[in-house]
Write a protein that holds these residues in place. Structure first.
Motif, PDB file in Angstrom:
ATOM      1  N   ARG A 150      -6.429 -14.404 -13.171  1.00 44.09           N
ATOM      2  CA  ARG A 150      -6.628 -13.136 -12.488  1.00 44.09           C
ATOM      3  C   ARG A 150      -7.864 -13.167 -11.609  1.00 44.09           C
ATOM      4  N   MET A 151      -8.873 -13.920 -12.015  1.00 41.57           N
ATOM      5  CA  MET A 151     -10.097 -13.993 -11.217  1.00 41.57           C
ATOM      6  C   MET A 151      -9.897 -14.799  -9.936  1.00 41.57           C
ATOM      7  N   ILE A 152      -9.150 -15.904 -10.021  1.00 43.93           N
ATOM      8  CA  ILE A 152      -9.034 -16.785  -8.858  1.00 43.93           C
ATOM      9  C   ILE A 152      -7.784 -16.492  -8.033  1.00 43.93           C
ATOM     10  N   PHE A 153      -6.976 -15.492  -8.440  1.00 45.54           N
ATOM     11  CA  PHE A 153      -5.738 -15.229  -7.699  1.00 45.54           C
ATOM     12  C   PHE A 153      -6.045 -14.787  -6.272  1.00 45.54           C
ATOM     13  N   GLY A 154      -6.971 -13.839  -6.136  1.00 48.48           N
ATOM     14  CA  GLY A 154      -7.305 -13.348  -4.802  1.00 48.48           C
ATOM     15  C   GLY A 154      -7.924 -14.415  -3.926  1.00 48.48           C
ATOM     16  N   LEU A 155      -8.809 -15.229  -4.507  1.00 45.26           N
ATOM     17  CA  LEU A 155      -9.434 -16.290  -3.722  1.00 45.26           C
ATOM     18  C   LEU A 155      -8.417 -17.334  -3.270  1.00 45.26           C
ATOM     19  N   MET A 156      -7.480 -17.683  -4.142  1.00 46.93           N
ATOM     20  CA  MET A 156      -6.466 -18.661  -3.769  1.00 46.93           C
ATOM     21  C   MET A 156      -5.569 -18.118  -2.661  1.00 46.93           C
ATOM     22  N   PRO A 176       0.908 -12.884  15.312  1.00 47.69           N
ATOM     23  CA  PRO A 176       1.790 -11.720  15.355  1.00 47.69           C
ATOM     24  C   PRO A 176       1.127 -10.505  14.718  1.00 47.69           C
ATOM     25  N   ILE A 177       1.490  -9.341  15.243  1.00 44.23           N
ATOM     26  CA  ILE A 177       0.892  -8.105  14.746  1.00 44.23           C
ATOM     27  C   ILE A 177       1.312  -7.854  13.298  1.00 44.23           C
ATOM     28  N   THR A 178       2.566  -8.193  12.976  1.00 52.06           N
ATOM     29  CA  THR A 178       3.029  -8.006  11.595  1.00 52.06           C
ATOM     30  C   THR A 178       2.272  -8.912  10.628  1.00 52.06           C
ATOM     31  N   PHE A 179       1.878 -10.107  11.094  1.00 56.87           N
ATOM     32  CA  PHE A 179       1.098 -11.015  10.256  1.00 56.87           C
ATOM     33  C   PHE A 179      -0.248 -10.405   9.916  1.00 56.87           C
ATOM     34  N   ILE A 180      -0.882  -9.765  10.887  1.00 60.48           N
ATOM     35  CA  ILE A 180      -2.188  -9.154  10.647  1.00 60.48           C
ATOM     36  C   ILE A 180      -2.055  -7.941   9.732  1.00 60.48           C
ATOM     37  N   LEU A 181      -1.038  -7.105   9.994  1.00 57.65           N
ATOM     38  CA  LEU A 181      -0.920  -5.870   9.235  1.00 57.65           C
ATOM     39  C   LEU A 181      -0.453  -6.114   7.806  1.00 57.65           C
ATOM     40  N   LEU A 182       0.623  -6.909   7.669  1.00 56.54           N
ATOM     41  CA  LEU A 182       1.236  -7.061   6.349  1.00 56.54           C
ATOM     42  C   LEU A 182       0.491  -8.073   5.479  1.00 56.54           C
ATOM     43  N   LEU A 183       0.280  -9.280   6.010  1.00 59.30           N
ATOM     44  CA  LEU A 183      -0.291 -10.329   5.172  1.00 59.30           C
ATOM     45  C   LEU A 183      -1.802 -10.170   5.029  1.00 59.30           C
ATOM     46  N   LEU A 184      -2.504 -10.032   6.160  1.00 58.04           N
ATOM     47  CA  LEU A 184      -3.963  -9.922   6.089  1.00 58.04           C
ATOM     48  C   LEU A 184      -4.402  -8.554   5.572  1.00 58.04           C
ATOM     49  N   GLY A 185      -3.850  -7.487   6.177  1.00 57.66           N
ATOM     50  CA  GLY A 185      -4.330  -6.159   5.832  1.00 57.66           C
ATOM     51  C   GLY A 185      -3.912  -5.685   4.460  1.00 57.66           C
ATOM     52  N   ILE A 186      -2.629  -5.872   4.101  1.00 57.15           N
ATOM     53  CA  ILE A 186      -2.107  -5.295   2.861  1.00 57.15           C
ATOM     54  C   ILE A 186      -2.138  -6.304   1.718  1.00 57.15           C
ATOM     55  N   ALA A 187      -1.489  -7.461   1.915  1.00 55.78           N
ATOM     56  CA  ALA A 187      -1.378  -8.429   0.815  1.00 55.78           C
ATOM     57  C   ALA A 187      -2.749  -8.980   0.421  1.00 55.78           C
ATOM     58  N   CYS A 188      -3.482  -9.505   1.411  1.00 58.48           N
ATOM     59  CA  CYS A 188      -4.807 -10.045   1.085  1.00 58.48           C
ATOM     60  C   CYS A 188      -5.772  -8.949   0.669  1.00 58.48           C
ATOM     61  N   GLY A 189      -5.613  -7.745   1.233  1.00 50.48           N
ATOM     62  CA  GLY A 189      -6.499  -6.654   0.849  1.00 50.48           C
ATOM     63  C   GLY A 189      -6.339  -6.265  -0.609  1.00 50.48           C
ATOM     64  N   GLY A 192      -7.414  -9.273  -2.853  1.00 49.09           N
ATOM     65  CA  GLY A 192      -8.862  -9.401  -2.878  1.00 49.09           C
ATOM     66  C   GLY A 192      -9.537  -8.302  -3.663  1.00 49.09           C
ATOM     67  N   LYS A 193      -9.044  -7.077  -3.551  1.00 48.39           N
ATOM     68  CA  LYS A 193      -9.610  -5.969  -4.335  1.00 48.39           C
ATOM     69  C   LYS A 193      -9.417  -6.219  -5.826  1.00 48.39           C
ATOM     70  N   PHE A 194      -8.237  -6.688  -6.201  1.00 49.68           N
ATOM     71  CA  PHE A 194      -7.971  -6.988  -7.601  1.00 49.68           C
ATOM     72  C   PHE A 194      -8.888  -8.106  -8.099  1.00 49.68           C
ATOM     73  N   CYS A 195      -9.096  -9.121  -7.239  1.00 51.34           N
ATOM     74  CA  CYS A 195      -9.965 -10.231  -7.625  1.00 51.34           C
ATOM     75  C   CYS A 195     -11.411  -9.774  -7.765  1.00 51.34           C
ATOM     76  N   VAL A 196     -11.903  -8.961  -6.829  1.00 51.11           N
ATOM     77  CA  VAL A 196     -13.287  -8.489  -6.886  1.00 51.11           C
ATOM     78  C   VAL A 196     -13.503  -7.586  -8.092  1.00 51.11           C
ATOM     79  N   PHE A 208     -13.025  -2.097   2.101  1.00 48.18           N
ATOM     80  CA  PHE A 208     -13.481  -1.430   3.319  1.00 48.18           C
ATOM     81  C   PHE A 208     -13.935  -2.453   4.363  1.00 48.18           C
ATOM     82  N   TYR A 209     -14.765  -3.409   3.963  1.00 48.41           N
ATOM     83  CA  TYR A 209     -15.239  -4.410   4.916  1.00 48.41           C
ATOM     84  C   TYR A 209     -14.112  -5.342   5.357  1.00 48.41           C
ATOM     85  N   TRP A 210     -13.208  -5.635   4.446  1.00 45.69           N
ATOM     86  CA  TRP A 210     -12.079  -6.496   4.800  1.00 45.69           C
ATOM     87  C   TRP A 210     -11.162  -5.810   5.809  1.00 45.69           C
ATOM     88  N   GLU A 211     -10.860  -4.543   5.607  1.00 45.53           N
ATOM     89  CA  GLU A 211     -10.022  -3.825   6.562  1.00 45.53           C
ATOM     90  C   GLU A 211     -10.724  -3.693   7.905  1.00 45.53           C
TER      91      GLU A 211
END
Length: 293
Positions: A150-156, A176-189, A192-196, A208-211
């Motif tokens: 659970r700790m390293i999931f977000g980092l990986m 692509p815009i969908t890549f930024i919105l879906l993968l970077l903004g939502i999935a990684c967000g 990353g929040k869960f990992c932090v 907040f800083y990631w978005e």
């Protein structure tokens, strides 16, 4: 006398015929001059048309070259943004691990130590000691694997996205815009929040800083021409343009430093402690008293 008069009349007739011929030749000469003037007018008109076509052709080539130059500069800007995003992801991941080690080590230790079985736990009398120790060890191992995963999931996930961005930076010019919105903004967000949160930090600060970082890359990919004009000025083939209010190199320095340094630092350090705590920590490290933290 009659013959003399006849000769005089005949000479006069010849003279009139010569004058008539002279007048006809003069009229023909005037007509030739008129035709020559008309030809000169047509020739001048053709030259003006040819010159106008040459000017339009040259302007078309200049406009085409300007458009190609703009496309090249925009592509270079987008590739540079992708490179800074990848480098920022690695910096942020390292700082997340460092911040968790400095300020959340005790919480991580408590989380993993909770997996150890209690010594006073009652065991049924029919279970052998070897089986009981094997079950307790397996339970401890499974619990620790869950906590660490659970700790390293977000980092990986963030590092996997960085690997995808490295591949895309060599094959494509724009994300692509969908890549930024879906993968970077939502999935990684969310990951990353869960990992932090698992590492003991404040996941909402990190989110907040990631978005903010994702929004900056979103604007760079959607409004590329506007961002390029703000950072570099309009593309001018003949000469360089100068900014009136703020030099363009200062604008580029501010923009790239925010994308490459400021936001990754905030994403990696601020979820675990405030500015004053990090200032005290680095002061103690500089002064050589880092062991007391």
């Amino acid at each position: 006398m009659l013959s003399t008069i006849e000769k005089s009349v005949i000479e006069q007739v010849h003279s009139n015929d010569l004058k008539t011929l002279e007048l006809s030749l003069a009229m023909r000469k005037l007509k030739l001059k008129e035709e020559q003037l008309a030809l000169n007018f047509v020739s001048n008109h053709l030259e003006r048309s040819k010159l106008a076509m040459g000017i339009s052709k040259a302007s078309f080539k200049a406009e085409k070259f300007k458009n190609q130059l703009e496309d090249t500069r925009h592509a270079e800007l987008l590739i540079m943004c992708i490179d800074f995003l990848v480098a920022g992801l690695f910096i942020m991941s390292f700082l997340l691990i460092y911040g968790a080690y400095v300020f959340s080590y005790k919480r991580i230790t408590d989380a993993t130590s909770s997996c150890n079985p209690s010594l006073e736990e009652s065991k049924p009398w029919w279970i052998l000691k070897q089986v009981s120790s094997f079950n307790s060890g397996f339970h401890t191992l499974r619990c620790q694997v869950q906590v660490v995963s659970r700790m390293i999931f977000g980092l990986m996930l963030i590092l996997a996205v960085a690997y995808l961005l490295i591949q895309r930076s060599g094959t494509s010019k724009q994300m692509p815009i969908t890549f930024i919105l879906l993968l970077l903004g939502i999935a990684c967000g969310l990951a990353g929040k869960f990992c932090v949160d698992t590492l003991g930090g404040n996941g909402y600060y990190w989110l907040f800083y990631w978005e903010t970082l994702c929004l900056l890359h979103f604007l760079s990919n959607v409004f590329t021409s506007v961002v390029f004009i703000i950072l570099y000025g309009p593309v001018n083939v003949s000469q360089r343009t100068r900014s009136i209010f703020l030099p363009y190199w200062i604008r580029r320095s501010i923009f790239y430093s925010i994308m490459f340094v400021v936001l990754p630092l905030l994403c990696g350090l601020m979820p675990f402690a405030g500015l004053s705590e990090w200032r005290d920590h680095f002061l103690l490290l500089v002064l050589g008293d880092g062991d007391g933290i």
